[in-house]
Design a protein around this motif. Structure first.
Motif, PDB file in Angstrom:
ATOM      1  N   ALA A  25      24.775  40.605  43.777  1.00  0.00           N
ATOM      2  CA  ALA A  25      24.494  39.232  43.327  1.00  0.00           C
ATOM      3  C   ALA A  25      24.821  38.220  44.422  1.00  0.00           C
ATOM      4  CB  ALA A  25      25.254  38.908  42.047  1.00  0.00           C
ATOM      5  N   ASP A  26      25.947  38.394  45.092  1.00  0.00           N
ATOM      6  CA  ASP A  26      26.305  37.482  46.188  1.00  0.00           C
ATOM      7  C   ASP A  26      25.306  37.589  47.334  1.00  0.00           C
ATOM      8  OD1 ASP A  26      28.518  36.442  44.885  1.00  0.00           O
ATOM      9  OD2 ASP A  26      29.933  37.792  45.878  1.00  0.00           O
ATOM     10  N   TRP A  27      24.892  38.811  47.655  1.00  0.00           N
ATOM     11  CA  TRP A  27      23.944  38.984  48.762  1.00  0.00           C
ATOM     12  C   TRP A  27      22.594  38.349  48.430  1.00  0.00           C
ATOM     13  CZ3 TRP A  27      19.223  41.391  49.528  1.00  0.00           C
ATOM     14  CH2 TRP A  27      18.806  41.443  50.870  1.00  0.00           C
ATOM     15  N   THR A  28      22.106  38.546  47.210  1.00  0.00           N
ATOM     16  CA  THR A  28      20.802  37.968  46.860  1.00  0.00           C
ATOM     17  C   THR A  28      20.867  36.447  46.800  1.00  0.00           C
ATOM     18  OG1 THR A  28      21.159  38.182  44.461  1.00  0.00           O
ATOM     19  CG2 THR A  28      20.046  40.016  45.586  1.00  0.00           C
ATOM     20  N   ALA A  29      22.049  35.899  46.551  1.00  0.00           N
ATOM     21  CA  ALA A  29      22.214  34.442  46.491  1.00  0.00           C
ATOM     22  C   ALA A  29      22.294  33.822  47.880  1.00  0.00           C
ATOM     23  CB  ALA A  29      23.466  34.094  45.688  1.00  0.00           C
ATOM     24  N   GLY A  30      22.206  34.637  48.918  1.00  0.00           N
ATOM     25  CA  GLY A  30      22.330  34.152  50.286  1.00  0.00           C
ATOM     26  C   GLY A  30      21.212  33.252  50.758  1.00  0.00           C
ATOM     27  N   GLY A  31      20.198  33.068  49.972  1.00  0.00           N
ATOM     28  CA  GLY A  31      19.117  32.148  50.315  1.00  0.00           C
ATOM     29  C   GLY A  31      17.843  32.847  50.730  1.00  0.00           C
ATOM     30  N   GLY A  32      16.733  32.282  50.319  1.00  0.00           N
ATOM     31  CA  GLY A  32      15.434  32.810  50.685  1.00  0.00           C
ATOM     32  C   GLY A  32      15.069  34.065  49.909  1.00  0.00           C
ATOM     33  N   ASP A  33      14.008  34.712  50.366  1.00  0.00           N
ATOM     34  CA  ASP A  33      13.528  35.929  49.731  1.00  0.00           C
ATOM     35  C   ASP A  33      14.325  37.121  50.223  1.00  0.00           C
ATOM     36  OD1 ASP A  33      11.134  35.206  48.035  1.00  0.00           O
ATOM     37  OD2 ASP A  33      10.570  34.245  49.928  1.00  0.00           O
ATOM     38  N   ARG A  34      14.652  38.004  49.281  1.00  0.00           N
ATOM     39  CA  ARG A  34      15.474  39.167  49.576  1.00  0.00           C
ATOM     40  C   ARG A  34      14.903  40.371  48.839  1.00  0.00           C
ATOM     41  NH1 ARG A  34      20.994  37.828  51.914  1.00  0.00           N
ATOM     42  NH2 ARG A  34      20.517  35.780  52.756  1.00  0.00           N
ATOM     43  N   VAL A  35      14.967  41.523  49.488  1.00  0.00           N
ATOM     44  CA  VAL A  35      14.460  42.769  48.913  1.00  0.00           C
ATOM     45  C   VAL A  35      15.578  43.801  48.931  1.00  0.00           C
ATOM     46  CG1 VAL A  35      12.767  44.626  49.145  1.00  0.00           C
ATOM     47  CG2 VAL A  35      12.106  42.273  49.683  1.00  0.00           C
ATOM     48  N   VAL A  36      15.801  44.434  47.789  1.00  0.00           N
ATOM     49  CA  VAL A  36      16.826  45.462  47.650  1.00  0.00           C
ATOM     50  C   VAL A  36      16.130  46.794  47.377  1.00  0.00           C
ATOM     51  CG1 VAL A  36      18.800  46.259  46.285  1.00  0.00           C
ATOM     52  CG2 VAL A  36      18.515  43.809  46.761  1.00  0.00           C
ATOM     53  N   LEU A  37      16.445  47.798  48.200  1.00  0.00           N
ATOM     54  CA  LEU A  37      15.880  49.132  48.028  1.00  0.00           C
ATOM     55  C   LEU A  37      16.805  50.012  47.210  1.00  0.00           C
ATOM     56  CD1 LEU A  37      13.938  51.516  48.619  1.00  0.00           C
ATOM     57  CD2 LEU A  37      15.202  51.843  50.771  1.00  0.00           C
ATOM     58  N   LEU A  38      16.262  50.560  46.129  1.00  0.00           N
ATOM     59  CA  LEU A  38      16.899  51.632  45.377  1.00  0.00           C
ATOM     60  C   LEU A  38      16.099  52.884  45.729  1.00  0.00           C
ATOM     61  CD1 LEU A  38      17.157  49.868  41.894  1.00  0.00           C
ATOM     62  CD2 LEU A  38      19.025  50.262  43.485  1.00  0.00           C
ATOM     63  N   ALA A  39      16.583  53.654  46.684  1.00  0.00           N
ATOM     64  CA  ALA A  39      15.806  54.796  47.191  1.00  0.00           C
ATOM     65  C   ALA A  39      15.898  56.011  46.278  1.00  0.00           C
ATOM     66  CB  ALA A  39      16.279  55.167  48.600  1.00  0.00           C
ATOM     67  N   GLY A  40      17.015  56.202  45.630  1.00  0.00           N
ATOM     68  CA  GLY A  40      17.188  57.378  44.785  1.00  0.00           C
ATOM     69  C   GLY A  40      17.623  58.591  45.583  1.00  0.00           C
ATOM     70  N   ASP A  41      17.943  59.633  44.866  1.00  0.00           N
ATOM     71  CA  ASP A  41      18.347  60.904  45.458  1.00  0.00           C
ATOM     72  C   ASP A  41      17.170  61.471  46.247  1.00  0.00           C
ATOM     73  OD1 ASP A  41      18.943  63.566  45.993  1.00  0.00           O
ATOM     74  OD2 ASP A  41      19.695  63.991  43.992  1.00  0.00           O
ATOM     75  N   PRO A  42      17.339  61.713  47.545  1.00  0.00           N
ATOM     76  CA  PRO A  42      16.215  62.172  48.357  1.00  0.00           C
ATOM     77  C   PRO A  42      15.685  63.547  47.959  1.00  0.00           C
ATOM     78  CG  PRO A  42      18.239  62.186  49.649  1.00  0.00           C
ATOM     79  CD  PRO A  42      18.558  61.538  48.337  1.00  0.00           C
ATOM     80  N   VAL A  43      16.474  64.333  47.242  1.00  0.00           N
ATOM     81  CA  VAL A  43      15.992  65.634  46.772  1.00  0.00           C
ATOM     82  C   VAL A  43      15.148  65.451  45.519  1.00  0.00           C
ATOM     83  CG1 VAL A  43      16.698  67.903  45.893  1.00  0.00           C
ATOM     84  CG2 VAL A  43      17.920  66.868  47.813  1.00  0.00           C
ATOM     85  N   ARG A  44      15.642  64.683  44.573  1.00  0.00           N
ATOM     86  CA  ARG A  44      14.909  64.451  43.319  1.00  0.00           C
ATOM     87  C   ARG A  44      13.757  63.472  43.490  1.00  0.00           C
ATOM     88  NH1 ARG A  44      18.468  62.296  39.002  1.00  0.00           N
ATOM     89  NH2 ARG A  44      16.606  62.583  37.750  1.00  0.00           N
ATOM     90  N   PHE A  45      13.911  62.502  44.388  1.00  0.00           N
ATOM     91  CA  PHE A  45      12.912  61.456  44.582  1.00  0.00           C
ATOM     92  C   PHE A  45      12.563  61.335  46.060  1.00  0.00           C
ATOM     93  CE2 PHE A  45      15.698  60.225  41.032  1.00  0.00           C
ATOM     94  CZ  PHE A  45      14.784  60.291  39.992  1.00  0.00           C
ATOM     95  N   PRO A  46      11.846  62.309  46.611  1.00  0.00           N
ATOM     96  CA  PRO A  46      11.533  62.264  48.044  1.00  0.00           C
ATOM     97  C   PRO A  46      10.707  61.037  48.439  1.00  0.00           C
ATOM     98  CG  PRO A  46      10.360  64.069  46.963  1.00  0.00           C
ATOM     99  CD  PRO A  46      11.309  63.500  45.960  1.00  0.00           C
ATOM    100  N   GLU A  47      10.050  60.402  47.467  1.00  0.00           N
ATOM    101  CA  GLU A  47       9.313  59.170  47.765  1.00  0.00           C
ATOM    102  C   GLU A  47      10.231  58.082  48.307  1.00  0.00           C
ATOM    103  OE1 GLU A  47       7.539  57.983  44.084  1.00  0.00           O
ATOM    104  OE2 GLU A  47       5.683  59.037  44.504  1.00  0.00           O
ATOM    105  N   GLY A  48      11.519  58.122  47.941  1.00  0.00           N
ATOM    106  CA  GLY A  48      12.466  57.117  48.415  1.00  0.00           C
ATOM    107  C   GLY A  48      12.567  57.097  49.928  1.00  0.00           C
TER     108      GLY A  48
END
Length: 149
Positions: A30-53
């Motif tokens: 929450a503090d990081w996203t409030a830092g101003g401007g547009d922000r993107v957060v990656l939830l990659a997931g477990d690379p074995v279960r979700f290799p798309e991450g």
């Protein structure tokens, strides 16, 4: 400080090491996203279960190039992903969560074709903030009993 471990795929680690992504968790997002401007957060997931991450982690620097200086990027460590996902209503891995000035905007889930990413990111950067899918007040009618009405 968030500890980077082998649980993080090398391409996810590379986002922080080479492309300036910040590691955030459920206590700092929450503090990081409030830092101003547009922000993107990656939830990659477990690379074995979700290799798309891993694929999304590889595409994200290209999206940063396609939209130069338009958004900052953060990555959530594996052990914090569930908490962050619940907080913002994400139910699929991988997911890119978009924020503006601390407010949730939208999410792009899964690995997408390049054209879909370009149009999705452009739309996310243009749309107004909205409520995360998890925020809401349950509606219960007064005097509701066990019956249907």
């Amino acid at each position: 400080m968030i500890e980077v471990t082998e649980a993080h795929a090398p391409l996810v680690q590379r986002l922080a090491r080479e492309f300036g992504a910040t590691w955030v968790d459920e206590t700092s997002v929450a503090d990081w996203t409030a830092g101003g401007g547009d922000r993107v957060v990656l939830l990659a997931g477990d690379p074995v279960r979700f290799p798309e991450g891993v694929d999304v982690a590889a595409v994200l620097p290209e999206l940063m190039k396609a939209f130069p200086n338009r958004f900052a990027v953060a990555v959530v460590p594996r052990d914090s992903e569930d908490a962050v996902a619940r907080r913002y209503g994400s139910q699929r891995w991988p997911t890119l969560l978009f924020f503006r000035d601390g407010q949730y905007v939208t999410a792009i889930a899964g690995m997408q074709d390049w054209d879909v990413y370009l149009s999705g990111v452009a739309a996310a950067l243009a749309m107004p903030p909205s409520r995360p899918p998890t925020i809401g007040i349950p509606v219960v009618s007064q005097g509701a009993g066990s019956g249907c009405h």
